[in-house]
Design an enzyme around this catalytic site. Sequence first.
Site, PDB file in Angstrom:
ATOM      1  CD1 TRP A  21      -2.670   1.684   0.447  1.00 15.68           C
ATOM      2  CD2 TRP A  21      -1.906   2.079   2.512  1.00 15.68           C
ATOM      3  NE1 TRP A  21      -3.327   2.801   0.934  1.00 15.68           N
ATOM      4  CE2 TRP A  21      -2.874   3.060   2.198  1.00 15.68           C
ATOM      5  CE3 TRP A  21      -1.288   2.119   3.766  1.00 15.68           C
ATOM      6  CZ2 TRP A  21      -3.241   4.068   3.091  1.00 15.68           C
ATOM      7  CZ3 TRP A  21      -1.657   3.129   4.653  1.00 15.68           C
ATOM      8  CH2 TRP A  21      -2.617   4.087   4.327  1.00 15.68           C
ATOM      9  CE1 TYR A  54      -4.346  -1.202  -0.282  1.00 20.77           C
ATOM     10  CE2 TYR A  54      -2.637  -2.870  -0.340  1.00 20.77           C
ATOM     11  CZ  TYR A  54      -3.655  -2.229   0.322  1.00 20.77           C
ATOM     12  OH  TYR A  54      -3.987  -2.616   1.602  1.00 20.77           O
ATOM     13  CB  SER A 289       9.470   3.991   1.490  1.00 25.57           C
ATOM     14  OG  SER A 289      10.306   4.640   2.434  1.00 25.57           O
ATOM     15  CD  GLU A 296      15.559  -0.013  12.582  1.00 23.13           C
ATOM     16  OE1 GLU A 296      15.314   0.853  11.742  1.00 23.13           O
ATOM     17  OE2 GLU A 296      15.848   0.236  13.773  1.00 23.13           O
TER      18      GLU A 296
HETATM   19  P1  NDP Z   1       3.338   0.887   8.828  1.00 26.92           P
HETATM   20  O1  NDP Z   1       2.415   1.566   9.770  1.00 26.92           O
HETATM   21  O2  NDP Z   1       4.304  -0.069   9.412  1.00 26.92           O
HETATM   22  O3  NDP Z   1       4.096   2.010   8.010  1.00 26.92           O
HETATM   23  C1  NDP Z   1       5.122   1.667   7.115  1.00 26.92           C
HETATM   24  C2  NDP Z   1       5.886   2.924   6.718  1.00 26.92           C
HETATM   25  O4  NDP Z   1       6.605   3.441   7.851  1.00 26.92           O
HETATM   26  C3  NDP Z   1       6.940   2.648   5.665  1.00 26.92           C
HETATM   27  O5  NDP Z   1       6.409   2.605   4.366  1.00 26.92           O
HETATM   28  C4  NDP Z   1       7.905   3.791   5.904  1.00 26.92           C
HETATM   29  O6  NDP Z   1       7.313   4.952   5.348  1.00 26.92           O
HETATM   30  C5  NDP Z   1       7.884   3.884   7.428  1.00 26.92           C
HETATM   31  N1  NDP Z   1       8.876   2.982   8.053  1.00 26.92           N
HETATM   32  C6  NDP Z   1       8.819   1.617   8.120  1.00 26.92           C
HETATM   33  N2  NDP Z   1       9.885   1.122   8.780  1.00 26.92           N
HETATM   34  C7  NDP Z   1      10.632   2.183   9.127  1.00 26.92           C
HETATM   35  C8  NDP Z   1      11.861   2.302   9.827  1.00 26.92           C
HETATM   36  N3  NDP Z   1      12.513   1.229  10.294  1.00 26.92           N
HETATM   37  N4  NDP Z   1      12.367   3.547  10.030  1.00 26.92           N
HETATM   38  C9  NDP Z   1      11.720   4.644   9.569  1.00 26.92           C
HETATM   39  N5  NDP Z   1      10.552   4.590   8.888  1.00 26.92           N
HETATM   40  C10 NDP Z   1      10.008   3.360   8.670  1.00 26.92           C
HETATM   41  O7  NDP Z   1       2.539   0.054   7.740  1.00 26.92           O
HETATM   42  P2  NDP Z   1       1.639   0.525   6.471  1.00 26.92           P
HETATM   43  O8  NDP Z   1       0.743   1.626   6.839  1.00 26.92           O
HETATM   44  O9  NDP Z   1       2.567   0.714   5.321  1.00 26.92           O
HETATM   45  O10 NDP Z   1       0.779  -0.789   6.262  1.00 26.92           O
HETATM   46  C11 NDP Z   1       1.431  -2.039   5.999  1.00 26.92           C
HETATM   47  C12 NDP Z   1       0.592  -2.849   5.042  1.00 26.92           C
HETATM   48  O11 NDP Z   1      -0.672  -3.121   5.617  1.00 26.92           O
HETATM   49  C13 NDP Z   1       0.252  -2.163   3.710  1.00 26.92           C
HETATM   50  O12 NDP Z   1       1.294  -2.232   2.781  1.00 26.92           O
HETATM   51  C14 NDP Z   1      -0.948  -2.964   3.275  1.00 26.92           C
HETATM   52  O13 NDP Z   1      -0.532  -4.195   2.713  1.00 26.92           O
HETATM   53  C15 NDP Z   1      -1.661  -3.206   4.597  1.00 26.92           C
HETATM   54  N6  NDP Z   1      -2.720  -2.194   4.829  1.00 26.92           N
HETATM   55  C16 NDP Z   1      -4.018  -2.635   4.791  1.00 26.92           C
HETATM   56  C17 NDP Z   1      -5.057  -1.771   4.991  1.00 26.92           C
HETATM   57  C18 NDP Z   1      -6.462  -2.282   4.950  1.00 26.92           C
HETATM   58  O14 NDP Z   1      -7.409  -1.475   4.950  1.00 26.92           O
HETATM   59  N7  NDP Z   1      -6.669  -3.580   4.892  1.00 26.92           N
HETATM   60  C19 NDP Z   1      -4.837  -0.320   5.235  1.00 26.92           C
HETATM   61  C20 NDP Z   1      -3.435   0.027   5.294  1.00 26.92           C
HETATM   62  C21 NDP Z   1      -2.429  -0.891   5.107  1.00 26.92           C
HETATM   63  P3  NDP Z   1       8.135   6.267   4.908  1.00 26.92           P
HETATM   64  O15 NDP Z   1       9.531   5.852   4.590  1.00 26.92           O
HETATM   65  O16 NDP Z   1       7.387   6.783   3.753  1.00 26.92           O
HETATM   66  O17 NDP Z   1       8.075   7.182   6.086  1.00 26.92           O
END
Ligand code: NDP
Length: 327
Positions: A21, A54, A289, A296
């Site tokens: 996503w 997505y 991303s 990590e």
């Molecule tokens: P998170 O809340 O874990 O956020 C992930 C984001 O946090 C990354 O893309 C990055 O974004 C940042 N991040 C991750 N690890 C680190 C780190 N070690 N250090 C610093 N920044 C970090 O999860 P998502 O919101 O991405 O959701 C995960 C998955 O869940 C989605 O891909 C999807 O498959 C699912 N999902 C399902 C939904 C539903 O309605 N069913 C809704 C939302 C998600 P950045 O670098 O841009 O800051």
Amino acid sequence: MEYRRLGKSGLQLSAFSLGSWLTFGNQIEDSVADELMTIAYDNGINFFDNAEGYAGGKSEIVMGNILKSKGWDRDSFVVSSKVFFGAEKKGPNRVGLSRKHVIEACNAAIKRLQVDYLDLYFCHRPDPNTPIEETVWAMNTLIQQGKILYWGTSEWSAAEIMQAIAVAKENHLIGPTMEQPQYNMLERNKLEKEYRLLFSEYGLGTTIWSPLASGLLTGKYNDADPKDTRFTAIKTLGWLKDKMLIEDNIQKAKEIKTISDEAGISMPKFALAWCLKNPNVSTVILGASKPEQLRENLNALEVLPRLTDAVMKRVEDVLQNKPVIES
Ligand code: NDP
């Protein structure tokens, strides 16, 4: 990697999985998506999460190209799609959970992902315009056709899931196996309270989303407004930024950071391990991303034993949001 059963089903999912996503087909280059999936697979992740909605279907196209180019054995990974929001083109029968859209969206996802079947297929939200019976029958049809193996829901209420289970039981159909709720330190009610009976009585599995609350629980927003994030990269995400980066959340993140620092654990790992402590979590879907984020985050499994009762109690004292369960 640790593997957990998806609820009472026989399917085993890696404790961490990878989702697409906002990233695949949107925030990141396809080459980075390729690198992320490779790191994930090489570290034992066996579940990749996706949805028709997505990046308007592009996320599935990117993932499908990667799956094809890697040539991984089909029985070594689990891939999902979700139906409800529609893909690129919207219209009355191009969204929702009608039999027509559930079946057409499944066929389209199979094509975009370049697979013969989906392992998991989710109803991405409840659809007030379709009787639950119609959706349950459509899902059962897809299972009978071999196009999906398990079906489930995402962000449905416990009552709606119970209704789907009842319809399936009455008609000798296959009911929902799993639900995909948001779960993290700031969002706990569905998983810790509302679904309790679904876990104990029915063995529902869960694939939880946004374990880091969109990155807030990495601590990176505590003292700064970092430039290279989903909120700066994706212009239409103001609504999410306004919801997540509020003073109360940031204050909690700061206090959690103190606890994780004292435990000698980086905050992203601490927050992810906290999710895995809950035995009703079948898999935590990671988002990343950048490859270094994923590397990590995958190490969070190692710190799990260090989240002792005393540490968890300190976290509760900060959060003050443990759902109250009336007996
Ligand atoms: P998170 O809340 O874990 O956020 C992930 C984001 O946090 C990354 O893309 C990055 O974004 C940042 N991040 C991750 N690890 C680190 C780190 N070690 N250090 C610093 N920044 C970090 O999860 P998502 O919101 O991405 O959701 C995960 C998955 O869940 C989605 O891909 C999807 O498959 C699912 N999902 C399902 C939904 C539903 O309605 N069913 C809704 C939302 C998600 P950045 O670098 O841009 O800051």
